[in-house]
Design a protein around this motif. Sequence first.
Motif, PDB file in Angstrom:
ATOM      1  N   ALA A 145       0.839  -1.204   0.000  1.00  9.59           N
ATOM      2  CA  ALA A 145       0.000   0.000   0.000  1.00  9.59           C
ATOM      3  C   ALA A 145       0.872   1.252   0.000  1.00  9.59           C
ATOM      4  O   ALA A 145       1.829   1.345   0.755  1.00  9.59           O
ATOM      5  N   GLY A 146       0.537   2.188  -0.883  1.00 12.87           N
ATOM      6  CA  GLY A 146       1.242   3.462  -0.929  1.00 12.87           C
ATOM      7  C   GLY A 146       2.581   3.433  -1.642  1.00 12.87           C
ATOM      8  O   GLY A 146       3.341   4.396  -1.557  1.00 12.87           O
ATOM      9  N   TRP A 147       2.865   2.363  -2.376  1.00 13.79           N
ATOM     10  CA  TRP A 147       4.184   2.284  -3.012  1.00 13.79           C
ATOM     11  C   TRP A 147       4.371   3.356  -4.078  1.00 13.79           C
ATOM     12  O   TRP A 147       5.456   3.934  -4.190  1.00 13.79           O
ATOM     13  N   ARG A 148       3.336   3.640  -4.867  1.00 17.15           N
ATOM     14  CA  ARG A 148       3.491   4.658  -5.927  1.00 17.15           C
ATOM     15  C   ARG A 148       3.787   6.033  -5.322  1.00 17.15           C
ATOM     16  O   ARG A 148       4.649   6.765  -5.818  1.00 17.15           O
ATOM     17  N   GLU A 149       3.081   6.378  -4.265  1.00 14.37           N
ATOM     18  CA  GLU A 149       3.305   7.656  -3.608  1.00 14.37           C
ATOM     19  C   GLU A 149       4.726   7.729  -3.040  1.00 14.37           C
ATOM     20  O   GLU A 149       5.400   8.752  -3.166  1.00 14.37           O
ATOM     21  N   ALA A 150       5.161   6.643  -2.416  1.00 12.15           N
ATOM     22  CA  ALA A 150       6.500   6.614  -1.838  1.00 12.15           C
ATOM     23  C   ALA A 150       7.577   6.720  -2.916  1.00 12.15           C
ATOM     24  O   ALA A 150       8.637   7.305  -2.686  1.00 12.15           O
ATOM     25  N   ALA A 151       7.291   6.182  -4.096  1.00  9.56           N
ATOM     26  CA  ALA A 151       8.253   6.235  -5.200  1.00  9.56           C
ATOM     27  C   ALA A 151       8.273   7.604  -5.879  1.00  9.56           C
ATOM     28  O   ALA A 151       9.113   7.852  -6.752  1.00  9.56           O
ATOM     29  N   GLY A 152       7.383   8.497  -5.487  1.00 13.44           N
ATOM     30  CA  GLY A 152       7.352   9.827  -6.084  1.00 13.44           C
ATOM     31  C   GLY A 152       7.035   9.742  -7.573  1.00 13.44           C
ATOM     32  O   GLY A 152       6.305   8.851  -8.016  1.00 13.44           O
ATOM     33  N   GLY A 153       7.596  10.636  -8.351  1.00  7.89           N
ATOM     34  CA  GLY A 153       7.362  10.655  -9.790  1.00  7.89           C
ATOM     35  C   GLY A 153       7.771   9.375 -10.485  1.00  7.89           C
ATOM     36  O   GLY A 153       7.243   9.048 -11.559  1.00  7.89           O
ATOM     37  N   TYR A 154       8.673   8.625  -9.893  1.00  5.73           N
ATOM     38  CA  TYR A 154       9.114   7.359 -10.498  1.00  5.73           C
ATOM     39  C   TYR A 154       8.016   6.296 -10.449  1.00  5.73           C
ATOM     40  O   TYR A 154       8.035   5.344 -11.199  1.00  5.73           O
ATOM     41  N   GLY A 155       7.044   6.485  -9.554  1.00  2.00           N
ATOM     42  CA  GLY A 155       5.941   5.550  -9.449  1.00  2.00           C
ATOM     43  C   GLY A 155       4.818   5.809 -10.437  1.00  2.00           C
ATOM     44  O   GLY A 155       3.933   4.973 -10.611  1.00  2.00           O
ATOM     45  N   ASP A 156       4.864   6.945 -11.098  1.00  2.00           N
ATOM     46  CA  ASP A 156       3.841   7.307 -12.093  1.00  2.00           C
ATOM     47  C   ASP A 156       3.778   6.222 -13.166  1.00  2.00           C
ATOM     48  O   ASP A 156       4.804   5.885 -13.776  1.00  2.00           O
TER      49      ASP A 156
END
Length: 193
Positions: A145-156
């Motif tokens: 949960a929340g991995w995209r947010e934690a990855a910042g723009g790289y999670g886009d």
Amino acid sequence: MTLSLPIGPEANELINRDPLALLIGMVLDQQVPMEKAFSSPYVLAQRLGHAPDARELAGYDPEALVALFAQPPALHRFPKAMAARVQEVCRSLVDRYDGDAARLWSDAADGRELLSRIADLPGFGKQKAQIFLALLGKRFGVTPAGWREAAGGYGDPDAHRSVADVIDAESLRRVREYKQQMKAAAKAKSAEA
């Protein structure tokens, strides 16, 4: 999901099946092309005679490890520094995760914790940690949960910013363009200062 880089099939296969090889590739992914960084774990495995093992590398004689990294073709542009960095990362894995690289991410409670674990590794700043988190999420199905947010723009999901976004020659071209734009912007900014 897997990572598919423009490197030899054996090198791709190793980084897709061996968590430590993947992590070593990420450690080496600085100041060399990503193809060099992520194919070097396979070359290291050939030199060792088997897939890399965190306990073995953590306890390896430092000078002998530098020799393995420096043997032509060198595993990195800076073989001495990167041999030491890989050894430090392996020691950290032994100390914190019983030598199992997959444990770095397998039981993380959420994306923030996983980012923190990655960033705690030697040589991983915030950006490198976010890139590795995005790589795990986008290519290996590691999606707490929340991995995209934690990855910042790289999670886009539509990004073309890092190795996490490379799936073919076109995406590699787009990632390289993005990196060139970022370097040009940084250079322009420092020239203004």
